[in-house]
Design an enzyme around this catalytic site. Structure first.
Site, PDB file in Angstrom:
ATOM      1  N   GLU A  53      16.691   4.296 166.368  1.00 37.25           N
ATOM      2  CA  GLU A  53      17.403   5.569 166.326  1.00 37.25           C
ATOM      3  C   GLU A  53      16.420   6.674 165.984  1.00 37.25           C
ATOM      4  O   GLU A  53      15.267   6.408 165.619  1.00 37.25           O
ATOM      5  CB  GLU A  53      18.536   5.531 165.299  1.00 37.25           C
ATOM      6  CG  GLU A  53      18.071   5.335 163.874  1.00 37.25           C
ATOM      7  CD  GLU A  53      19.216   5.133 162.889  1.00 37.25           C
ATOM      8  OE1 GLU A  53      20.354   4.886 163.320  1.00 37.25           O
ATOM      9  OE2 GLU A  53      18.957   5.213 161.671  1.00 37.25           O
ATOM     10  N   HIS A 108      22.424   7.817 159.230  1.00 38.20           N
ATOM     11  CA  HIS A 108      21.520   7.228 158.258  1.00 38.20           C
ATOM     12  C   HIS A 108      20.623   8.269 157.610  1.00 38.20           C
ATOM     13  O   HIS A 108      20.278   9.291 158.206  1.00 38.20           O
ATOM     14  CB  HIS A 108      20.646   6.165 158.929  1.00 38.20           C
ATOM     15  CG  HIS A 108      21.400   4.931 159.288  1.00 38.20           C
ATOM     16  ND1 HIS A 108      21.033   4.128 160.344  1.00 38.20           N
ATOM     17  CD2 HIS A 108      22.491   4.355 158.753  1.00 38.20           C
ATOM     18  CE1 HIS A 108      21.874   3.108 160.426  1.00 38.20           C
ATOM     19  NE2 HIS A 108      22.768   3.220 159.471  1.00 38.20           N
TER      20      HIS A 108
END
Length: 298
Positions: free
Chosen positions: A211, A249
């Site tokens: 990511e 995150h």
């Protein structure tokens, strides 16, 4: 075979008697995990019943290791106590600590990772779903019923994308799936898992999920070029993420051109990794690569 976790693994659960610990310990046991004990100094000496199984509670990880031979611990304690929990596990020389807890301060994570490394304890996480070797053992919160044993290895920053790719490829199955977590500081990296899967004779192909944020995927690409002979297929989340904004995150933040999904995609494709634009396309690329291997007689 598998990486890090097998049917022989003996698992302790730190925080087993809390709500999350109880729920997921029950799920781990139901999926075949050999949970040998929990750890809670205030409830030491008791047992907890999970359906037809009574699991003892120990006052410390060291006591649990001495009594059971445990080689794995799963940490469900609140963020304020996570550092002490990992240090305790490392002091007991337990080989593998799986830290599910999210919201751990970065300075605590830095400290316990460094300490665990010195003590010879591998940490997976924090802020991760754990890992599963389907049909053998499940340490964490990954649903055990969405896949089956197979020959694909999976390493992922994202918990939910771990589940989705497991489901998309459920008819093929996995050797081991590892959710490494998406915090800025984690104990086990893409490169660690790529190395382990490369050395695992029962893994034919690796799926890498990354990511935005940081340079872990670019470093993984450099490692793949030099050290990985097995095919790798990847998916990178965050192509539409706005610059400078944390997405999900704590480590998923883009600053300028650094850490963008496009940069990661280009780095991986430059070393022969096929990168899907969606999880479903990524699954199709996996099937294509497996078909290529079969045609080549591998």
């Amino acid at each position: 075979m598998a990486i890090y976790l097998t049917k022989e693994s003996k698992v302790l659960v730190q925080g087993m008697t809390g709500a999350e610990g109880m729920k997921h310990t029950r799920r781990m046991i139901a999926s075949g995990t050999n949970v040998v004990g929990g750890v809670n100094p205030r409830k030491a000496g008791r047992t907890v019943d999970f359906d037809d199984r009574a699991v003892p509670v120990f006052g410390s990880v060291a006591e649990g290791v001495e009594a059971t031979g445990a080689d794995t611990t799963v940490v469900f304690v609140p963020p304020a106590f996570a550092r002490a929990a990992v240090v305790e596990a490392a002091d007991a020389r337990i080989p593998l600590a799986v830290v599910i807890t999210e919201g751990i301060p970065v300075h605590d994570a830095v400290a316990f990772h460094a300490y665990a490394r010195r003590q010879g304890t591998r940490v997976i996480g924090p802020n991760c779903p754990g890992l599963i070797t389907p049909g053998q053992s499940n340490a964490g919160i990954i649903p055990a019923d969405i896949t089956k044993p197979g020959r694909i290895g999976l390493v992922s920053k994202s918990g939910t994308l771990t589940y989705q790719l497991m489901y998309e490829l459920r008819d093929i199955g996995f050797s081991t799936c590892v959710g490494i977590g998406g915090d800025p500081v984690i104990g086990t990296t893409h490169i660690d898992c790529l190395t382990a899967f490369e050395n695992d004779p029962d893994t034919d192909l690796v799926v890498l999920i990354g990511e935005i944020g940081g340079d872990a995927e670019e470093r993984a690409a450099t490692h793949i070029r030099a050290h990985v002979t097995k095919p790798v297929v990847a998916y990178i989340a965050g192509f539409t993420a706005p610059e400078g904004k944390t997405m999900g995150h704590a480590g998923a933040i883009v600053s300028g051109s650094s850490g963008t999904a496009q940069a990661k995609k280009e780095a991986l494709e430059a070393v022969g990794v096929r990168v899907g634009s969606t999880p479903t396309e990524t699954a199709r690329l996996v099937l294509d690569r497996l078909a290529d291997r079969e045609r080549d007689g591998q």
